[in-house]
Design an enzyme around this catalytic site. Structure first.
Site, PDB file in Angstrom:
ATOM      1  N   ASP A 269      -0.875  10.955   2.715  1.00  0.00           N
ATOM      2  CA  ASP A 269      -1.553  12.145   3.197  1.00  0.00           C
ATOM      3  C   ASP A 269      -3.048  11.896   3.319  1.00  0.00           C
ATOM      4  O   ASP A 269      -3.681  12.216   4.323  1.00  0.00           O
ATOM      5  CB  ASP A 269      -1.300  13.300   2.208  1.00  0.00           C
ATOM      6  CG  ASP A 269      -1.521  14.646   2.843  1.00  0.00           C
ATOM      7  OD1 ASP A 269      -1.770  15.605   2.104  1.00  0.00           O
ATOM      8  OD2 ASP A 269      -1.453  14.740   4.077  1.00  0.00           O
ATOM      9  N   ASP A 398       2.964  21.303   1.263  1.00  0.00           N
ATOM     10  CA  ASP A 398       2.286  21.311  -0.024  1.00  0.00           C
ATOM     11  C   ASP A 398       3.040  22.135  -1.041  1.00  0.00           C
ATOM     12  O   ASP A 398       3.213  21.722  -2.192  1.00  0.00           O
ATOM     13  CB  ASP A 398       0.871  21.858   0.137  1.00  0.00           C
ATOM     14  CG  ASP A 398       0.045  20.948   0.999  1.00  0.00           C
ATOM     15  OD1 ASP A 398      -0.663  21.452   1.880  1.00  0.00           O
ATOM     16  OD2 ASP A 398       0.124  19.727   0.794  1.00  0.00           O
TER      17      ASP A 398
END
Lengths: 480, 235
Positions: A269, A398
């Site tokens: 990420d 998330d």
């Protein structure tokens, strides 16, 4: 501080909807769940109106030259500015804390009560084919590394496919993909979940009732997520599907693989968002060039109510003519800063009317918008309203990974609640820090790394160091 | 056992703290963040002291029970000192809410596993241990949470006014409370003095936060104009 979380959608796994008659022995494949990664991009003052100047969803408002000021913040006093910023920043942090906490609570409650999700049935995902119940530790480590590698490769490939699809404007394909994946989550996975909950509590229920329940749940969910619906309901559905996805991961990823994947995903990420050639960054920039919102239906948004109204009113510039049905949910999906999901610069309808009344018809060119923004603060105190409406968004990926970490901690750590609590606090603090960094750097930031890093550190430290200490203390009833 | 004990002990342990949270903190987002940050700092201090304890246990004689207990006591003292250090650090940057954050986390870590066990089947003290284990744990936890909050308030005030003796007194009282628990399961010896200290610290915190008998009277008779004005909600 207006927080602007950009969403980047990344496909997690592909579900072969048609063919995958799930063999009992083989694990049904993952849904083509789009795992939305969240990236923080600070809206802040300047960020506020990504849509200004026709920039539909520029997460960083890059379509807007830095001279443009957001409409709502016209603070002349520095201290007041700072204090308000801090206050609204805190409010936005809390607006994210609550859903993240809820998702984690759902996952932990399920893990602790429904044993299905902690049972090892011997089934694995096709993406993690190597077993972890091997003879030697070395073999197990090797297998988990291989599993994690395969998984990450799949994810990278999916991201690239998605970026390519987006670049070549294959919006239909992406939409269909998203639609199918949420369909799967809302019907199939929730059916399994419900079935296991009923089994756990020994509730006898007939298939007809179950079918009606699942049907209603699923259809309302599809409507809320892909079309319009009450804000709270939509938020609830997003939280539920994130929790379901996290539960699936917790069940089917073996231990070491799961921790490794969490670690590697955070690194990925970080790289994908911050490196100039990162796929997510390319995605965002492409979206900005085209003045479009990135992807619908997989971002959690904390305020949307007025946007449903906005969908009906006369909207100035409508860019995405290619995907007309995206319009209402662009409100949802547009990563444009804060709650402002369309290119109206965060102007609430009432404000717009007022301005029109005061200044004559507003034209929707960049210049006139900028002019208006630079007008002295003759503004009515819509500031509060604006900021209220100007919510914050976080990608569902998330949610999923945070909940997966906490869920894994509660499943694995010998039934210890301290570890779960520690991971929970660590993740929240990580989220807080991420949002703080966002406000400072005012550019796209990944939301996973800090939280997952803290979460992992605290998990291993609490499980191995604190737990024996606290157990001994509890035994003697010593208090610290 | 089971639900009644679980709920009873939970409410005893966390009732006052949750009430405090709901009435004073829940409305202010910034305070909630400070609360969680306080919890985080407490966690870090616990981690460090556990690390030290763990290492010391590994290099010690695992057979000797006395030595293990000694090490445990050392661990407790170290933990208290580290906690106070972190409390100092966090009250510098934040405000008194971090004390409650400390308290929440400390209470949670002390009692959550016990509460989880109290739901299930079992008999308390079947092997001859005290039968009041759950209840005493709950009361102790309540005291600890409130004490942490009072310590936070006094610490903050003392740091502001540069009264180092007050800081020392806070650290000393924390040590005293922890050491009192070494006497468990003689609950009378540990709980009663703890509650006395709780009362004293409460009064001290009240005065250092600017309270006075007059304020108290006004507040109780709902004549406190400042309070009424501050909480006035426009229609």
């Amino acid at each position: 501080m207006v927080n602007n979380i950009e969403m980047d959608v990344e496909s997690n796994m592909e579900q072969q909807v048609s063919g995958a008659a799930p063999e009992p022995a083989q694990q049904p494949q993952e849904a083509a769940v789009i795992r939305a990664r969240s990236r923080g991009s600070s809206g802040a003052e300047g960020g506020g109106d990504g849509g200004v100047g026709g920039n539909g969803s520029g997460p960083e408002q890059n379509g807007q030259p830095p001279t443009a000021r957001p409409p709502h913040v016209v603070e002349t006093d520095e201290d007041e500015d700072e204090e308000l910023t801090l206050k609204y920043g805190a409010k936005h942090v809390i607006m994210l804390f609550v859903p993240v906490t809820l998702c984690m609570v759902v996952v932990v409650a399920t893990i602790k009560s429904v044993s299905f999700y902690t049972q090892n049935d011997g089934q694995r995902l096709i993406y993690t084919p190597f077993p972890e119940d091997t003879d030697t530790v070395g073999q197990r480590a090797l297998n988990s590394i291989l599993n994690a590698t395969i998984m990450i490769t799949v994810i990278i490939v999916m991201t690239l496919v998605l970026v390519l699809l987006y670049k070549y404007r294959c919006y239909r394909v992406i939409q269909g993909w998203l639609f199918l994946s949420s369909l799967l989550l809302l019907f199939f996975f929730s059916y399994i979940y419900l079935k296991e909950v009923f089994k756990t509590y020994n509730v006898a229920i007939d298939y007809f009732t179950l079918a009606i329940m699942i049907w209603n749940f699923g259809v309302v969910g599809m409507m809320c997520i892909h079309w319009k619906g009450p804000l709270r309901l939509q938020q609830a559905y997003l939280i539920m599907i994130s929790a379901l996805m996290a539960l699936v991961f917790i069940k089917y990823l073996p231990e070491w693989t799961a921790w490794l994947i969490l670690a590697v995903i955070s690194v990925y990420d970080l790289l994908a968002v911050l490196c100039p050639k990162g796929p997510l960054r390319i995605l965002v920039e492409t979206a900005q060039e085209r003045n479009e919102p990135i992807f619908p239906a997989l971002i959690y948004s904390s305020t949307m109510v007025w946007l449903v109204n906005m969908a009906d009113t006369d909207r100035p510039k409508r860019n995405s003519t290619e995907v007309p049905q995206q319009e209402p949910q662009e409100a949802v999906a547009s990563p444009a800063p804060s709650g402002m999901l369309q290119d109206d610069g965060g102007f609430t309808p009432s404000w717009v009317n007022q301005q029109e009344h005061q200044l004559g018809t507003l034209q929707t060119t960049e210049d006139t918008r900028r002019e208006i923004q630079q007008l002295p603060s003759d503004r009515p105190p819509v500031d509060d309203d604006d900021d209220e409406e100007r919510g914050v968004k976080l990608g569902l990926g998330d949610f999923i990974f945070y909940s997966m970490l906490v869920g894994k901690a509660s499943a694995a750590a010998s039934g210890d609640w301290n570890t779960t609590l520690a991971c929970f606090v660590a993740i929240l603090i990580g989220l807080c820090l991420t949002l703080l960094l966002l406000a400072i750097f005012k550019k796209a930031l990944p939301a996973l790394p800090i939280s997952i890093f803290f979460g992992l550190v605290f998990y291993f430290a609490t499980d191995n160091l604190v737990r024996p200490f606290m157990d001994k203390l509890a035994l003697h009833q010593f208090y610290i | 056992m089971t639900a009644s004990v679980f709920f009873g002990c939970t409410f005893i342990a966390f009732g006052p703290a949750i009430a405090l949270f709901l009435f004073t903190i829940a409305r202010e987002p910034l305070r909630v963040i400070f609360l969680i940050a306080g919890a985080f700092f407490w966690l870090v201090s616990l981690l460090l002291s556990s690390l030290v304890w763990f290492i010391s246990v590994q290099i010690s004689n695992k057979e000797s029970a006395a030595q293990q207990k000694g090490l445990l006591i050392f661990g407790v003292v170290l933990c208290v000192l580290l906690q106070e250090t972190f409390l100092g650090a966090s009250t510098r940057t934040e405000n008194t809410v971090s004390g409650l954050g400390f308290g929440f986390m400390s209470g949670a870590f002390s009692v959550v596993n016990i509460l989880a066990d109290s739901v299930g089947p079992g008999t308390v003290g079947i092997h001859g241990d005290s039968q009041h284990y759950f209840l005493s744990s709950a009361f102790m936890t309540m005291a600890i949470i409130l004490l942490h909050m009072f310590w936070g308030v006094v610490f903050f005030d003392a740091c502001e006014k540069q009264r180092w003796w007050a800081v020392g007194a806070v650290v000393a009282s924390h040590l005293v409370v922890s050491c009192l628990t070494f006497q468990n399961p003689e609950y009378v010896n540990s709980l009663v003095p703890t509650y006395v200290i709780l009362l004293l610290m409460g009064v001290w915190a009240f005065y250092s936060a600017g309270g006075s008998l007059r304020n108290l009277k006004l507040c109780l008779t709902c004549k406190d104009k400042d309070f009424l004005l501050a909480n006035h909600r426009p229609r």
